[in-house]
Design an enzyme around this catalytic site. Sequence first.
Site, PDB file in Angstrom:
ATOM      1  CG  ASP A 123      -1.781   1.162   1.410  1.00  0.00           C
ATOM      2  OD1 ASP A 123      -1.537   2.294   0.870  1.00  0.00           O
ATOM      3  OD2 ASP A 123      -3.043   1.136   2.020  1.00  0.00           O
ATOM      4  CG  HIS A 124       1.589   4.518  -3.019  1.00  0.00           C
ATOM      5  ND1 HIS A 124       0.131   4.308  -3.716  1.00  0.00           N
ATOM      6  CD2 HIS A 124       1.839   5.813  -3.344  1.00  0.00           C
ATOM      7  CE1 HIS A 124      -0.397   5.277  -3.725  1.00  0.00           C
ATOM      8  NE2 HIS A 124       0.344   6.462  -3.559  1.00  0.00           N
ATOM      9  CG  HIS A 147      -4.109   4.627  -0.431  1.00  0.00           C
ATOM     10  ND1 HIS A 147      -3.104   3.636  -0.681  1.00  0.00           N
ATOM     11  CD2 HIS A 147      -4.684   4.956  -1.816  1.00  0.00           C
ATOM     12  CE1 HIS A 147      -2.965   3.286  -1.962  1.00  0.00           C
ATOM     13  NE2 HIS A 147      -3.578   4.058  -2.676  1.00  0.00           N
TER      14      HIS A 147
HETATM   15  C1  BG6 Z   1      -3.313   5.067  -6.296  1.00  0.00           C
HETATM   16  C2  BG6 Z   1      -4.959   5.089  -6.885  1.00  0.00           C
HETATM   17  O1  BG6 Z   1      -3.340   3.664  -5.610  1.00  0.00           O
HETATM   18  O2  BG6 Z   1      -3.204   5.948  -5.571  1.00  0.00           O
HETATM   19  C3  BG6 Z   1      -4.972   6.272  -7.896  1.00  0.00           C
HETATM   20  O3  BG6 Z   1      -4.979   3.809  -7.586  1.00  0.00           O
HETATM   21  C4  BG6 Z   1      -4.609   7.489  -7.047  1.00  0.00           C
HETATM   22  O4  BG6 Z   1      -6.222   6.269  -8.426  1.00  0.00           O
HETATM   23  C5  BG6 Z   1      -3.097   7.390  -6.052  1.00  0.00           C
HETATM   24  O5  BG6 Z   1      -4.361   8.660  -7.953  1.00  0.00           O
HETATM   25  C6  BG6 Z   1      -2.731   8.480  -5.315  1.00  0.00           C
HETATM   26  O6  BG6 Z   1      -1.707   8.337  -4.802  1.00  0.00           O
HETATM   27  P1  BG6 Z   1      -0.692   9.410  -4.382  1.00  0.00           P
HETATM   28  O7  BG6 Z   1       0.676   9.143  -4.038  1.00  0.00           O
HETATM   29  O8  BG6 Z   1      -0.465  10.447  -5.696  1.00  0.00           O
HETATM   30  O9  BG6 Z   1      -1.424  10.371  -3.386  1.00  0.00           O
END
Ligand code: BG6
Length: 505
Positions: free
Chosen positions: A185-186, A248
């Site tokens: 989960d980044h 997230h």
């Molecule tokens: C991803 C989603 O996990 O996270 C995307 O699939 C989203 O739809 C993105 O735009 C948002 O990540 P960040 O790091 O730009 O907030």
Amino acid sequence: MTSQARFEPTILVIFGAGGDLTRRKLVPALYNLLLDQQLPERFAIIGVARKNLDNDVFRERLREGITRFSRRGEVDAATWDAFAGNISYLSEDLTHPAAGSALRTRLEEIEGEWGARANRIYYLAVPPVMMQPAAIMLQRLGVCRDCAHDRLVVEKPFGRDLASARSLNHFLNDLFVESQIYRIDHYLGKETVQNILAFRFANSLFEPIWNRRYIDHVQITVAETVGVEERGEYYDHAGALRDMVQNHLLQILCLIAMEPPITFDADDIRNKKVDVLRAIRPIRPEDVHRVAVRGQYLKGSIADEKVVGYRQEENVSPVSNTETYAAFTFHIDNWRWQGVPFYLRTGKRLPAKVSEVAVVFRSPPHQFFPSAAVESWQPNRIVIRIQPQEGIGTMIQVKQPGTRLLLGGAEMKFLYSEAFKTSAPEAYETLLLDVIRGDATLFMRADQVDSAWQVVAPILEAWEAVPATDFANYPAGSWGPAAADHMVARQQHNWLQPARTAETG
Ligand code: BG6
């Protein structure tokens, strides 16, 4: 010993290497780790995808990706040449019964040259339907059996509902040991998200007041200005609840609400997070309409630029019922949080790209100031800004300068960019380095994923059973549908405007 010599030789195999993730995120992150001398001295990347490409075309695509998307910009020619020499490409149809023999040969060649069995990391950046064929192939080849050295990284989406996530978990747990599986989960790799743990548990100042006695409510906002970009096909089958909330937002909620762990051990921390998910009050089907709001953007404008509505986006159904906005009220049934609402919202095509957590405190028990002095009085709040302008602000009340007694808000703030001169690593840099080191703290365990799906399942089911009748219901460039304001207003609250704190931040 150089920092690189600490690491064992490593081969990273990326399945789905032709996709955007590899070019935009994974390889720029690896290149930055290389520049920071954080990659093993012996490190190779094997890209695997269906398309026929030769090594040079693949490498060029990655180089261009680094130039466009890396936080450090343009590549240095000599460093790139050395890096690219260890990148190769294999064209494979993972569903073919004989797939993978070229992969095994390549692994053996590289390890033969190094004279060492490498740590092998298999990164599944493939659509959900390809997860099982890829995992079966690895098992059949016998190249991912050494529990101490072989790891599997699984990208989201992890399932599309509770049942499919469970079946994927059972499937993977049958083939691999849980400690080999790194579910990404980044958001958990983001610097400020990790800082929530430090903020809460490395300071004795906040923990004593971090509970229902002092906290009135919590707001978690993850707003994006982008629409679905080129991902209409994926997104139209996912929606905001699956794409952002199940993973997230709920992970951020866990970090804000969890109890202090006993040790920094990966499982200790993950146990405490699972406790939060398990304590979230289950939503009864008849309550969904009161505690959950969905929205879909209409055409509008963002930063003076006109944009189309969701249903007019490429690869999106013109009658789509998919939500691009979602807002919820959750309650956590435990001693710490009983009675404290947690409001969560996320959406695409909102006015600002901003992710933040606002912890809003209760009013003082006795207000003795003259009423004229407290006209613009506001409760204290702590705002944790995840992005952009990463930092933490504490809103306090002070006497405004002047001969009259008048109270007003002022902010005590910590900004990463001011406090530290180095730029923070991207989330994928942190996470890839952790996989290389074998540290699973920032990754999702099977039971975490399961519990998060359990939290959202009733909403998902209710929304699927009854299509929205008011879509599209918010213009691009607005803060979402009015129903989300009504939801919090029912409890005498209102959404804090992140743009206002962005100005002061
Ligand atoms: C991803 C989603 O996990 O996270 C995307 O699939 C989203 O739809 C993105 O735009 C948002 O990540 P960040 O790091 O730009 O907030």
